[in-house]
Design a protein around this motif. Structure first.
Motif, mmCIF file in Angstrom:
data_model
loop_
_atom_site.group_PDB
_atom_site.id
_atom_site.type_symbol
_atom_site.label_atom_id
_atom_site.label_comp_id
_atom_site.label_asym_id
_atom_site.label_seq_id
_atom_site.Cartn_x
_atom_site.Cartn_y
_atom_site.Cartn_z
ATOM 1 N N UNK A 51 0.828 -1.214 0.000
ATOM 2 C CA UNK A 51 0.000 0.000 0.000
ATOM 3 C C UNK A 51 0.861 1.262 0.000
ATOM 4 N N UNK A 52 1.926 1.249 0.784
ATOM 5 C CA UNK A 52 2.817 2.411 0.858
ATOM 6 C C UNK A 52 3.495 2.641 -0.492
ATOM 7 N N UNK A 53 4.002 1.577 -1.095
ATOM 8 C CA UNK A 53 4.676 1.719 -2.388
ATOM 9 C C UNK A 53 3.717 2.261 -3.443
ATOM 10 N N UNK A 54 2.497 1.781 -3.448
ATOM 11 C CA UNK A 54 1.504 2.278 -4.402
ATOM 12 C C UNK A 54 1.208 3.758 -4.145
ATOM 13 N N UNK A 55 1.073 4.129 -2.890
ATOM 14 C CA UNK A 55 0.748 5.516 -2.544
ATOM 15 C C UNK A 55 1.862 6.489 -2.939
ATOM 16 N N UNK A 56 3.107 6.011 -2.923
ATOM 17 C CA UNK A 56 4.239 6.879 -3.240
ATOM 18 C C UNK A 56 4.820 6.627 -4.623
ATOM 19 N N UNK A 57 4.200 5.729 -5.389
ATOM 20 C CA UNK A 57 4.680 5.396 -6.726
ATOM 21 C C UNK A 57 6.147 4.953 -6.694
ATOM 22 N N UNK A 58 6.469 4.123 -5.714
ATOM 23 C CA UNK A 58 7.835 3.630 -5.540
ATOM 24 C C UNK A 58 7.913 2.156 -5.923
ATOM 25 N N UNK A 59 9.120 1.733 -6.298
ATOM 26 C CA UNK A 59 9.324 0.358 -6.739
ATOM 27 C C UNK A 59 9.965 -0.525 -5.674
ATOM 28 N N UNK A 60 10.600 0.075 -4.684
ATOM 29 C CA UNK A 60 11.227 -0.706 -3.628
ATOM 30 C C UNK A 60 10.824 -0.153 -2.268
ATOM 31 N N UNK A 61 10.857 -1.044 -1.285
ATOM 32 C CA UNK A 61 10.543 -0.608 0.065
ATOM 33 C C UNK A 61 11.023 -1.609 1.090
ATOM 34 N N UNK A 62 11.274 -1.097 2.288
ATOM 35 C CA UNK A 62 11.676 -1.949 3.399
ATOM 36 C C UNK A 62 10.989 -1.483 4.671
ATOM 37 N N UNK A 63 10.764 -2.438 5.539
ATOM 38 C CA UNK A 63 10.253 -2.165 6.870
ATOM 39 C C UNK A 63 11.126 -2.952 7.833
ATOM 40 N N UNK A 64 11.788 -2.223 8.718
ATOM 41 C CA UNK A 64 12.671 -2.834 9.713
ATOM 42 C C UNK A 64 12.115 -2.579 11.105
ATOM 43 N N UNK A 65 12.335 -3.527 12.009
ATOM 44 C CA UNK A 65 11.937 -3.381 13.403
ATOM 45 C C UNK A 65 13.190 -3.333 14.260
ATOM 46 N N UNK A 66 13.213 -2.410 15.215
ATOM 47 C CA UNK A 66 14.385 -2.230 16.078
ATOM 48 C C UNK A 66 14.494 -3.357 17.095
ATOM 49 N N UNK A 67 15.743 -3.761 17.315
ATOM 50 C CA UNK A 67 16.080 -4.760 18.336
ATOM 51 C C UNK A 67 17.386 -4.289 18.958
ATOM 52 N N UNK A 68 17.275 -3.585 20.078
ATOM 53 C CA UNK A 68 18.474 -2.980 20.665
ATOM 54 C C UNK A 68 18.990 -1.912 19.725
ATOM 55 N N UNK A 69 20.244 -1.975 19.385
ATOM 56 C CA UNK A 69 20.849 -0.999 18.475
ATOM 57 C C UNK A 69 20.886 -1.474 17.041
ATOM 58 N N UNK A 70 19.999 -2.415 16.704
ATOM 59 C CA UNK A 70 19.952 -2.960 15.346
ATOM 60 C C UNK A 70 18.550 -2.854 14.777
ATOM 61 N N UNK A 71 18.478 -2.902 13.447
ATOM 62 C CA UNK A 71 17.214 -2.957 12.732
ATOM 63 C C UNK A 71 17.130 -4.315 12.047
ATOM 64 N N UNK A 72 16.085 -5.069 12.342
ATOM 65 C CA UNK A 72 15.872 -6.371 11.719
ATOM 66 C C UNK A 72 14.804 -6.240 10.640
ATOM 67 N N UNK A 73 15.088 -6.789 9.472
ATOM 68 C CA UNK A 73 14.173 -6.709 8.346
ATOM 69 C C UNK A 73 12.896 -7.477 8.635
#
Length: 147
Positions: free
Chosen positions: A17-39
């Motif tokens: 939905x986000x990619x469609x709304x922004x007319x983008x071809x790539x996207x990522x969502x990461x969740x924080x775990x301490x000082x890291x971002x997990x895909x």
């Protein structure tokens, strides 16, 4: 812009939905775990790059910089300018314009992750586009906090 993240527990659907709304071809969502971002989910990212973005330290790359700085991080043309945040491997995504924003907890203090979008063409994201993506990230943060 408001997307309804409450009705679907599927982060892949959120990202579509986000990619469609922004007319983008790539996207990522990461969740924080301490000082890291997990895909959590990626769309349009070549498979061979997934191991490199599966766990990102705060401060590294565009997503890590957005988490560490607690603000949107943008590159107009990743293919020509890595800025001070993108790593050389990022060019292999074939993305030019990219934007990552932090996902905050409802208290606005804790960074819960990042939401990033990219397009193949060079693009300067407007203040409105940055605000819209940040507002969507706020919705994601509310859902994550409720779970």
């Amino acid at each position: 812009m408001s997307l309804d993240f409450q009705t679907s527990p599927d982060p892949a659907a959120w990202l579509d939905d986000v990619l469609a709304a922004f007319n983008c071809q790539t996207g990522t969502l990461h969740k924080a775990d301490g000082g890291f971002l997990d895909l959590v989910v990626a769309k349009g990212v070549p498979d061979f790059l997934l191991p490199k973005i599966s766990r990102i330290p705060f401060g590294k790359g565009i997503a890590g910089a957005a988490a560490e700085r607690r603000e949107p991080v943008e590159l107009c043309n990743l293919q020509e300018d890595l800025g001070d945040v993108a790593r050389p491997d990022a060019r292999q995504t074939q993305v030019s314009g990219s934007l990552a924003v932090p996902v905050f907890a409802p208290d606005g203090e804790r960074v819960l992750g990042t939401l990033g979008v990219g397009m193949h063409a060079p693009h300067d994201f407007s203040a409105d586009e940055k605000a819209r993506l940040a507002a969507i990230a706020t919705q994601v943060g509310a859902v994550w906090s409720a779970n």
